[in-house]
Design an enzyme around this catalytic site. Structure first.
Site, short mmCIF file in Angstrom:
data_model
loop_
_atom_site.label_atom_id
_atom_site.label_comp_id
_atom_site.label_asym_id
_atom_site.label_seq_id
_atom_site.Cartn_x
_atom_site.Cartn_y
_atom_site.Cartn_z
N ASP A 191 0.82 -1.21 0.00
CA ASP A 191 0.00 0.00 0.00
C ASP A 191 0.86 1.26 0.00
OD1 ASP A 191 -2.67 1.18 0.14
OD2 ASP A 191 -2.12 1.82 2.16
N LYS A 233 -10.58 8.11 -10.18
CA LYS A 233 -10.09 6.76 -9.87
C LYS A 233 -8.76 6.48 -10.58
CE LYS A 233 -14.76 4.83 -9.42
NZ LYS A 233 -15.70 3.77 -9.94
#
Length: 253
Positions: free
Chosen positions: A172, A218
């Protein structure tokens, strides 16, 4: 009270300038190495940081493989010549600090309001080599981000091996940084990880991130984590990030 809110709004406006990072990193002419002067971090304005400690620089806990990969990518970064000119290189080392907010313009004031003792999860242990030792590099020409990660002994999950949550944290970290460069401030909306092979504690692995596509707010990113020599695949993953405004995050809107 009104004065306090006014100060906070001004600070948030300054923090909003972080969205300029992706446009500056996207220019080939900006491919010069990052100096330890944190003002160069990710193309942020000079007023954004003072001089915090850069945790991405080598220390005595780094093993041979960690140093080898660091030098491999760092040698391809630009540098300033003796004549004071910048020599371009395809890669940039991305400095890493224990908290953005603390060093932002107006951030000291905000830190008093928003958990002044808070620190980034991956940079909250000063015991070198105990947890997350890592450095990130970005290539604007190829739009790639890589992370070199050495797992410390406090990250144990299965006996002698790295905890899956720690692995997810590093994935991440790398892909989130890449998404931020691509779209400005983002939050993780979805992260899917296939764990292929466990990672022994103390080992060094390489993470390679690529942006697949961007759709409005996005951004879709993929990442693979391999052994330092690339011979073993430890994980492959996909993620979705959504663009946000820093003011929205800090004000909880």
């Amino acid at each position: 009270m009104a004065r306090s809110l006014g100060r906070m709004c001004k600070a948030l406006q300054r923090l909003g300038s972080v969205s300029s990072m992706q446009s500056q990193l996207g220019r080939p002419s900006s491919c010069v190495s990052f100096r330890t002067d944190s003002r160069d971090m990710l193309g942020l304005p000079s007023a954004f940081f003072s001089k915090p400690r850069d945790f991405s620089l080598p220390n005595s806990s780094w093993g041979p493989e960690m140093m080898r990969l660091y030098e491999q990518y760092n040698s391809q970064c630009g540098e300033e010549t003796e004549g004071g000119e910048n020599r371009e290189g395809p890669w940039k080392r991305l400095p890493s600090y224990n908290r953005f907010l603390k060093y932002a313009t107006g951030g000291v004031y905000l830190s008093r309001m928003i958990h002044k003792k808070a620190r980034l999860f991956t940079r909250n242990n000063r015991d070198q080599g105990a947890t997350f030792e890592y450095v990130l590099f970005f290539n604007s020409e190829e739009d790639k981000c890589v992370g070199v990660f050495q797992a410390g002994h406090l990250l144990e999950g299965p006996p002698g091996h790295v905890h899956g949550g720690a692995i997810a944290t590093m994935i991440d970290t790398v892909i989130g940084t890449h998404a931020t460069i691509a779209c400005g401030p983002v939050l993780t909306a979805n992260l899917n990880i296939n764990y292929r092979r466990p990672i022994p504690l103390g080992n060094t692995v390489l993470l390679e991130s690529s942006v697949d596509k961007k759709e409005g707010k996005k951004v879709f990113v993929t990442c693979k984590m391999t052994s330092s020599d690339g011979s073993k695949l430890h994980t492959d993953s996909t993620a979705l990030f959504v663009s946000i405004k820093v003011s929205q995050l800090l004000l909880g809107s």
